[in-house]
Design a protein around this motif. Structure first.
Motif, mmCIF file in Angstrom:
data_model
loop_
_atom_site.group_PDB
_atom_site.id
_atom_site.type_symbol
_atom_site.label_atom_id
_atom_site.label_comp_id
_atom_site.label_asym_id
_atom_site.label_seq_id
_atom_site.Cartn_x
_atom_site.Cartn_y
_atom_site.Cartn_z
ATOM 1 N N ALA A 293 3.286 11.761 -2.982
ATOM 2 C CA ALA A 293 4.623 12.257 -3.302
ATOM 3 C C ALA A 293 4.729 13.754 -3.077
ATOM 4 O O ALA A 293 5.809 14.284 -2.887
ATOM 5 N N GLY A 294 3.606 14.433 -3.115
ATOM 6 C CA GLY A 294 3.656 15.876 -2.955
ATOM 7 C C GLY A 294 2.262 16.453 -3.135
ATOM 8 O O GLY A 294 1.278 15.722 -3.210
ATOM 9 N N VAL A 295 2.200 17.780 -3.195
ATOM 10 C CA VAL A 295 0.907 18.422 -3.389
ATOM 11 C C VAL A 295 1.033 19.494 -4.460
ATOM 12 O O VAL A 295 2.121 19.969 -4.758
ATOM 13 N N GLY A 296 -0.097 19.834 -5.055
ATOM 14 C CA GLY A 296 -0.132 20.918 -6.019
ATOM 15 C C GLY A 296 -1.182 21.925 -5.598
ATOM 16 O O GLY A 296 -2.331 21.574 -5.376
ATOM 17 N N LEU A 297 -0.770 23.169 -5.443
ATOM 18 C CA LEU A 297 -1.684 24.236 -5.044
ATOM 19 C C LEU A 297 -1.970 25.025 -6.302
ATOM 20 O O LEU A 297 -1.060 25.622 -6.875
ATOM 21 N N SER A 298 -3.219 25.034 -6.764
ATOM 22 C CA SER A 298 -3.470 25.759 -8.002
ATOM 23 C C SER A 298 -4.452 26.890 -7.759
ATOM 24 O O SER A 298 -5.443 26.739 -7.053
ATOM 25 N N GLU A 299 -4.131 28.031 -8.347
ATOM 26 C CA GLU A 299 -4.957 29.216 -8.172
ATOM 27 C C GLU A 299 -5.281 29.812 -9.533
ATOM 28 O O GLU A 299 -4.503 30.583 -10.068
ATOM 29 N N PRO A 300 -6.431 29.445 -10.110
ATOM 30 C CA PRO A 300 -6.860 30.143 -11.313
ATOM 31 C C PRO A 300 -7.098 31.616 -10.985
ATOM 32 O O PRO A 300 -7.378 31.948 -9.828
ATOM 33 N N LEU A 301 -6.995 32.453 -12.006
ATOM 34 C CA LEU A 301 -7.003 33.899 -11.769
ATOM 35 C C LEU A 301 -8.181 34.346 -10.903
ATOM 36 O O LEU A 301 -8.010 35.082 -9.927
ATOM 37 N N GLY A 302 -9.383 33.854 -11.247
ATOM 38 C CA GLY A 302 -10.558 34.268 -10.498
ATOM 39 C C GLY A 302 -10.451 33.912 -9.027
ATOM 40 O O GLY A 302 -10.724 34.722 -8.143
ATOM 41 N N LEU A 303 -10.001 32.692 -8.788
ATOM 42 C CA LEU A 303 -9.850 32.234 -7.406
ATOM 43 C C LEU A 303 -8.793 33.056 -6.687
ATOM 44 O O LEU A 303 -8.939 33.417 -5.527
ATOM 45 N N ARG A 304 -7.704 33.347 -7.416
ATOM 46 C CA ARG A 304 -6.590 34.049 -6.779
ATOM 47 C C ARG A 304 -7.028 35.438 -6.342
ATOM 48 O O ARG A 304 -6.670 35.913 -5.266
ATOM 49 N N LEU A 305 -7.845 36.107 -7.193
ATOM 50 C CA LEU A 305 -8.306 37.442 -6.841
ATOM 51 C C LEU A 305 -9.160 37.398 -5.580
ATOM 52 O O LEU A 305 -9.189 38.346 -4.804
ATOM 53 N N ALA A 306 -9.860 36.273 -5.372
ATOM 54 C CA ALA A 306 -10.705 36.153 -4.191
ATOM 55 C C ALA A 306 -9.963 35.456 -3.055
ATOM 56 O O ALA A 306 -10.578 35.037 -2.088
ATOM 57 N N ARG A 307 -8.660 35.331 -3.193
ATOM 58 C CA ARG A 307 -7.829 34.681 -2.185
ATOM 59 C C ARG A 307 -8.282 33.259 -1.910
ATOM 60 O O ARG A 307 -8.373 32.822 -0.762
ATOM 61 N N GLY A 308 -8.569 32.550 -2.981
ATOM 62 C CA GLY A 308 -8.946 31.152 -2.840
ATOM 63 C C GLY A 308 -7.922 30.270 -3.525
ATOM 64 O O GLY A 308 -7.050 30.754 -4.245
ATOM 65 N N SER B 27 4.814 28.776 -10.884
ATOM 66 C CA SER B 27 4.841 29.531 -12.131
ATOM 67 C C SER B 27 3.419 29.767 -12.590
ATOM 68 O O SER B 27 2.478 29.218 -12.035
ATOM 69 N N GLY B 28 3.271 30.605 -13.624
ATOM 70 C CA GLY B 28 1.962 30.826 -14.211
ATOM 71 C C GLY B 28 1.283 32.070 -13.697
ATOM 72 O O GLY B 28 1.622 32.595 -12.656
ATOM 73 N N SER B 29 0.317 32.519 -14.470
ATOM 74 C CA SER B 29 -0.405 33.719 -14.082
ATOM 75 C C SER B 29 -1.906 33.485 -14.139
ATOM 76 O O SER B 29 -2.605 33.658 -13.154
ATOM 77 N N LEU B 30 -2.413 33.085 -15.308
ATOM 78 C CA LEU B 30 -3.847 32.830 -15.419
ATOM 79 C C LEU B 30 -4.231 31.680 -14.506
ATOM 80 O O LEU B 30 -5.256 31.707 -13.837
ATOM 81 N N VAL B 31 -3.410 30.664 -14.481
ATOM 82 C CA VAL B 31 -3.535 29.615 -13.469
ATOM 83 C C VAL B 31 -2.172 29.527 -12.793
ATOM 84 O O VAL B 31 -1.215 29.039 -13.377
ATOM 85 N N ARG B 32 -2.096 30.036 -11.589
ATOM 86 C CA ARG B 32 -0.814 29.971 -10.900
ATOM 87 C C ARG B 32 -0.752 28.656 -10.145
ATOM 88 O O ARG B 32 -1.655 28.313 -9.400
ATOM 89 N N ARG B 33 0.322 27.928 -10.359
ATOM 90 C CA ARG B 33 0.444 26.636 -9.704
ATOM 91 C C ARG B 33 1.701 26.600 -8.872
ATOM 92 O O ARG B 33 2.745 27.065 -9.286
ATOM 93 N N ARG B 34 1.570 26.019 -7.717
ATOM 94 C CA ARG B 34 2.741 25.773 -6.904
ATOM 95 C C ARG B 34 2.768 24.284 -6.645
ATOM 96 O O ARG B 34 1.836 23.725 -6.085
ATOM 97 N N ALA C 211 -17.125 28.916 -5.886
ATOM 98 C CA ALA C 211 -17.500 28.067 -7.021
ATOM 99 C C ALA C 211 -17.630 28.843 -8.325
ATOM 100 O O ALA C 211 -17.110 28.421 -9.349
ATOM 101 N N PRO C 212 -18.324 30.018 -8.329
ATOM 102 C CA PRO C 212 -18.486 30.705 -9.617
ATOM 103 C C PRO C 212 -17.168 31.210 -10.185
ATOM 104 O O PRO C 212 -17.098 31.556 -11.368
ATOM 105 N N LEU C 213 -16.127 31.255 -9.370
ATOM 106 C CA LEU C 213 -14.870 31.832 -9.828
ATOM 107 C C LEU C 213 -14.021 30.830 -10.600
ATOM 108 O O LEU C 213 -13.011 31.185 -11.172
ATOM 109 N N THR C 214 -14.410 29.576 -10.586
ATOM 110 C CA THR C 214 -13.661 28.590 -11.362
ATOM 111 C C THR C 214 -14.327 28.421 -12.706
ATOM 112 O O THR C 214 -15.405 28.950 -12.958
ATOM 113 N N GLY C 215 -13.683 27.680 -13.562
ATOM 114 C CA GLY C 215 -14.227 27.529 -14.910
ATOM 115 C C GLY C 215 -15.337 26.504 -15.009
ATOM 116 O O GLY C 215 -15.945 26.353 -16.055
ATOM 117 N N SER C 216 -15.616 25.797 -13.903
ATOM 118 C CA SER C 216 -16.498 24.634 -14.021
ATOM 119 C C SER C 216 -17.899 25.026 -14.474
ATOM 120 O O SER C 216 -18.538 24.283 -15.211
#
Lengths: 508, 143
Positions: free
Chosen positions: A288-303, A422-429, A185-190
């Motif tokens: 129709a599909g899914v979106g996997l989003s990894e903001p930088l903080g989450l990505r570093l923590a493998r979330g 694409s993306g780095s700060l928020v990587r989205r698939r 939770a603390p790793l997201t911008g919320s």
């Protein structure tokens, strides 16, 4: 609501009916809360003026309003339509065909929950404002669940299951809330958002009481600490507070998160919330599909966080389509695989976009960084203080960004799904099923055309309305679109590129 | 039409600048900046509409609509006939002056509207009828 015959449900609904009488308790309480500041002012003013108690009569106003609202709201379901009538002075009649129902949400605020009630929100995929939403505010929970089952079964997408009166055993949940997820939770911008909102509200309150003037920095006695220590302490406190707020927000919205498959129809069913519980049902044919989003903080923590792209739901209703809140990436990927019914698109390898796309990432990241650096160098040469040169750190940051952005760039077309990342700060698939693609856009600026690149956009009716494949080589873009819809693109393809016949082509 | 539009556009931009500068004394520009601005405006009106016209393409087949628009960022859009939701015909004030019209084809996606600008009015009318009939002939609810 325990009668065994479920069959005449629709018939019984075809009469105009009121909401649950227990709403007579909910409405006044809610109106009372809304009027509270005014009431308090009135009472204060009254008692100051002479202590008479007639002001208490104003309490009756919200109660009366609640009563009127209850008496004027009616709904019915019949002839394949849902109709909702409300309002005393401005009478609203909302009506929608049952087969256009896309989502049914059940939301219960704490007051509702105490009374065993829930609000049924019927989503039809229009850009409805709150005012026009089809909300049945206040039905008993069991009745609401029956209604939901009926509505979704009546839709064209999920054909009526014979013998559905005896529901099969519920399937085990696909994913369930795990308190360990709280660490993401603390790793997201919320947290920052909540803190900013809280700070804004607090400062406004202070302002209205005139508190800012009293908060004189000179009178704060912290003289024993140097400025540097003070800054560090303040930053640390802010960090802790923001993290706590983020965890709190996470708990409030996502406590008890559960994603299950509705037995029989295969629709997705979501439950979450600590105080206000929320149940959402997503029609499986509309996913129709899914979106996997990894903001930088989450990505570093493998979330990661997973949401669904649902036809008829746009970004504003993102809350309805969240499939997995910030959680370990493995969990999010597993759910993505289950929802898509195939492994390859969400987790499989992607095709990189080649050296030209990579070069474009680098120039785009480095050039804007170079400008302030160059300006700083010139300024120092002209006699500015040398600390201005600190801006040189922009360069490695930009380089890291460029490297990461080019690494995440990729796309794939497998198992009837288009995947793009694409993306780095928020990587989205994003993964979109090909049958939900309703058109292709190929966009290229002059720079992109020079590099032989183009941005392929697959448009769809849900989520952010489109899935972008950034900077693919032109021929690869055409190949992907062509492979996805062979009969469509072929008629416009000449010499391996998409071309039209000419301005003002005669009609055929 | 585009020449007229861009003349109007650049004149408005220029006028706003002049008003801001003279009236409110908001900023103080040396004379050569004004010369540059005028030059930029002239080039914009001279080149961009031509460029736009050269890029513009559209095509309608039995199963799809295709457009190509833009001058700097060129965009090609393809929508299958089965996903068309509405067909709009708009005649703006400038377009009416020249007897032109714009046809907009929308799909269920907010990102997928196709705009064919600057069609001859009669061609546009026929196109709308044609598209309506064709889109109607295809099954499905277009989402």
């Amino acid at each position: 609501m325990s009668e065994p015959e479920l069959q005449p449900e629709i018939e019984r609904d075809s009469e105009w009916q009121r909401l649950d009488p227990r709403m007579l308790l909910v409405h006044p309480i809610r109106e009372l809360v809304r009027f509270l500041p005014g009431l308090v002012l009135l009472v204060l003013a009254g008692s100051a003026a002479g202590g008479e108690t007639w002001q208490l009569a104003f309490v009756a106003v919200p109660v009366l309003l609640g009563l009127v609202r209850y008496l004027t709201t009616r709904f019915r379901i019949g002839d394949g339509r849902i109709e909702l009538q409300r309002g005393l002075l401005n009478r609203h009649v909302l009506s929608t065909p049952v087969d256009r129902v896309r989502t049914v949400d059940l939301t219960s605020s704490p007051v509702h929950r105490v009374l065993g009630l829930t609000t049924v929100r019927i989503g039809t995929g229009t850009a409805a404002t709150d005012e026009d939403g089809l909300d049945l505010d206040g039905l008993p929970v069991a009745r609401a669940r029956e209604l939901r089952a009926e509505l979704l079964r009546a839709g064209p997408a999920s054909p009526a299951v014979p013998g559905a009166t005896t529901p099969p055993a519920p399937e085990p949940p696909v994913v369930e809330f795990d308190p360990a997820w709280l660490r993401y939770a603390p790793l997201t911008g919320s947290g920052v958002v909540i803190a900013a909102a809280a700070f804004g509200a607090a400062s406004q309150l202070l302002n209205s009481v005139g508190g800012w003037d009293r908060l004189d920095p000179d009178r704060l006695d912290a003289p024993s600490l140097s400025l540097g220590v003070l800054v560090v302490v303040v930053l640390l406190v802010a960090l802790v507070v923001v993290s706590l707020l983020a965890v709190g927000g996470y708990v409030v919205t996502n406590w008890g998160f559960r994603l299950t498959r509705v037995p029989g129809s295969g629709d997705w069913h979501l439950t979450r919330g600590l105080f206000t519980t929320r149940e959402t049902t997503l029609d499986v044919d509309r996913v129709a599909g899914v979106g996997l989003s990894e903001p930088l903080g989450l990505r570093l923590a493998r979330g990661a966080r997973l949401s669904a792209i649902v036809t008829g739901l746009d970004r504003k209703q993102a809350g309805s389509s969240l499939l997995v809140p910030p959680a370990p990436r493995g969990v999010a990927e597993r759910v993505a695989d289950v929802v898509l019914g195939t492994r390859a698109p969400a987790t499989g390898p992607l095709v990189p976009h080649g050296p030209r796309a990579v070069r474009r990432r680098w120039t785009r990241a480095l050039l804007p960084a170079l400008v302030p650096v160059a300006a700083a160098v010139v300024a120092v040469a002209l006699g500015a203080p040398s600390w201005v040169l600190v801006s040189v750190v922009l360069l490695p940051i930009a380089a890291a960004l460029a490297a990461d952005r080019s690494r995440s760039l990729g796309h794939a077309l497998v198992d009837g799904h288009l995947a793009s990342r694409s993306g780095s700060l928020v990587r989205r698939r994003r993964v979109l099923a090909v049958e939900h693609v309703i058109g292709w856009n190929l966009r290229a600026t002059w720079w992109q055309r020079r590099a032989g690149l183009t941005t392929l956009v697959a448009t769809t009716a849900g989520g952010s309305q489109a899935v972008e494949v950034l900077d693919v080589p032109e021929d690869e873009a055409v190949r992907v679109a062509h492979e996805a819809m062979p009969q469509l693109l072929a008629q416009f393809v000449r010499d391996g590129s998409v071309v039209g016949q000419g301005g003002g082509a005669p009609l055929r | 039409m585009w020449v007229t539009s861009s003349v109007v556009e650049s004149t408005v931009v220029f006028a706003v600048l002049v008003v801001l500068a003279v009236w409110i004394d908001l900023f103080d520009l040396p004379w050569w900046v004004w010369v540059l601005l005028v030059a930029a405006d002239v080039v914009y009106t001279a080149v961009v509409p031509q460029w736009r016209y050269l890029v513009h393409r559209w095509e309608v087949t039995d199963t799809a609509v295709y457009t190509q628009t833009g001058w700097w960022a060129r965009e090609r859009r393809i929508a299958p006939m089965s996903r068309i939701q509405t067909v709009d015909l708009v005649e703006g004030a400038v377009a009416r002056l020249f007897g032109l019209a714009t046809v907009t084809v929308t799909t269920a996606s907010a990102a997928g509207a196709l705009e064919i600008a600057g069609l001859d009015r009669d061609v546009a009318r026929r196109l709308v009828d044609d598209l309506t009939v064709k889109a109607d002939a295809v099954e499905g609810d277009a989402t």
